[in-house]
Design an enzyme around this catalytic site. Sequence first.
Site, short mmCIF file in Angstrom:
data_model
loop_
_atom_site.label_atom_id
_atom_site.label_comp_id
_atom_site.label_asym_id
_atom_site.label_seq_id
_atom_site.Cartn_x
_atom_site.Cartn_y
_atom_site.Cartn_z
N GLY A 69 0.82 -1.21 0.00
CA GLY A 69 0.00 0.00 0.00
C GLY A 69 0.85 1.26 0.00
O GLY A 69 0.53 2.24 -0.67
N THR A 70 1.93 1.22 0.73
CA THR A 70 2.81 2.39 0.82
C THR A 70 3.34 2.77 -0.57
O THR A 70 3.33 3.94 -0.96
CB THR A 70 4.01 2.08 1.77
N ASN A 149 -7.38 4.35 9.31
CA ASN A 149 -6.89 3.11 9.93
C ASN A 149 -6.93 3.11 11.45
O ASN A 149 -6.91 2.06 12.07
CB ASN A 149 -5.46 2.81 9.46
N THR A 238 10.13 -8.53 -12.35
CA THR A 238 9.38 -9.77 -12.58
C THR A 238 8.21 -9.87 -11.60
O THR A 238 8.37 -9.63 -10.40
CB THR A 238 10.33 -10.98 -12.43
N CYS A 323 2.14 1.37 12.76
CA CYS A 323 3.28 2.02 12.10
C CYS A 323 3.95 3.06 12.98
O CYS A 323 4.97 3.61 12.61
CB CYS A 323 2.83 2.66 10.80
N1 PLP Z 1 -2.59 3.11 4.27
C1 PLP Z 1 -3.30 2.71 5.33
C2 PLP Z 1 -4.57 3.40 5.66
C3 PLP Z 1 -2.84 1.66 6.13
O1 PLP Z 1 -3.54 1.26 7.20
C4 PLP Z 1 -1.61 1.04 5.79
C5 PLP Z 1 -1.04 -0.03 6.65
O2 PLP Z 1 -1.09 0.06 7.86
C6 PLP Z 1 -0.93 1.48 4.65
C7 PLP Z 1 -1.44 2.53 3.93
C8 PLP Z 1 0.35 0.87 4.23
O3 PLP Z 1 0.13 -0.38 3.63
P1 PLP Z 1 1.35 -1.42 3.50
O4 PLP Z 1 1.57 -1.97 4.86
O5 PLP Z 1 0.85 -2.44 2.53
O6 PLP Z 1 2.50 -0.66 2.98
#
Ligand code: PLP
Length: 377
Positions: A69-70, A149, A238, A323
Amino acid sequence: MHYLDHAATAPVREEVAEAVKQELMNGWGNPSSQYAIGREAAERVASYRATIAKALGGKAERLYFTSCGTESDNWAIRLALHQNRRVGKHIITTAIEHSAVRALCKELQGSGYEVTMLAPDKDGVITAEQVAEALREDTALVSMMLVNNELGTIQPVEEVAALLKERRSAALLHTDAVQAFMEIPFSVEELGADLVAVSAHKIGAPKGIGALYMGSRIKNPQALLYGGGQEKGLRPGTEATAQIAGFAKAVELRSADLQRDMLQMHSLKGYAMEQMEEMEGVELLATGATPHILPFSLVGYPSQNVVTDLSEKGIYISAGSACHQGKASHVIEALRLPKKVAAGALRVSFGPDSSKADVDALLEALKEHRKSRFPML
Ligand code: PLP
């Protein structure tokens, strides 16, 4: 074990692990190879992409795989700013974004961009009117998450998309939908955001895979990496075929049961909230509309200590977002809560298999913690 931290990451289901294993053991060809095992791997990746795009309510050719996601959030923001480089250097975002958006916006601020950070109300919601007030001719990007989150609040992304359209704004709209995908129903087409970021490990798929959906206003997107022709040459490397297979399987399983799971989590959250309202020293922080996230405070009891104490009893919850690793959460700060309420801020997040027994164990452990520890002064 009572795992109540599904917003941090979700357990992998047997069927997902099996799909990953199949791909690893029997489908290990390189999708770029011309011979049969390569072509077959490419065909399977295409079908996995189609499954995920369909669950998003979009088109397969608009979905790009990333590593998380990041990465999806970072790519979305950078490519929107690149596409709109002649529009201006103004960004609108919110004070409660995940650090995947927040940290990049801070970095951009240091390199000539002006960032307007909208503050939430006491319930953790930002309104479309706030965006309307902040919008300028030189706004290149609006970045607003769909589900927060830490609070579980749903932000008015669809309304913001409609606003941008009505104002004929050139600003592109990015939404971090990591906590929304397969938790609440939405479709990228109806949502109207130009860039939608999702992650696999939040829904019971392996870590190391995510995706970015690009809507029709994204023209000639800027590549994230340079290399071979994978992901149309925009995000080469890949393909992570086994992770992609697991992602698609998790999506398939979750979408089949989405309504049922939502109802079940909603009623579990309702039960937890009712019990907490009766409990001394507990304050609910935001009643966020999502069924899976419940933020509350054990007022005056530092959240890190509570998390550690509970984990020793096999109960896993989180002090705000996983995080932050011990630092005060900017999301909780943005709610401007009294000091003792903020210090005790906690998050529980449910998954499809969470039960009343998990909630009861949590409530009991919270009561014990209050009895056996001293609160802060
Ligand atoms: N965005 C939100 C709202 C999240 O809760 C998170 C993960 O905690 C992320 C982004 C980041 O995702 P990833 O852990 O796949 O990088």
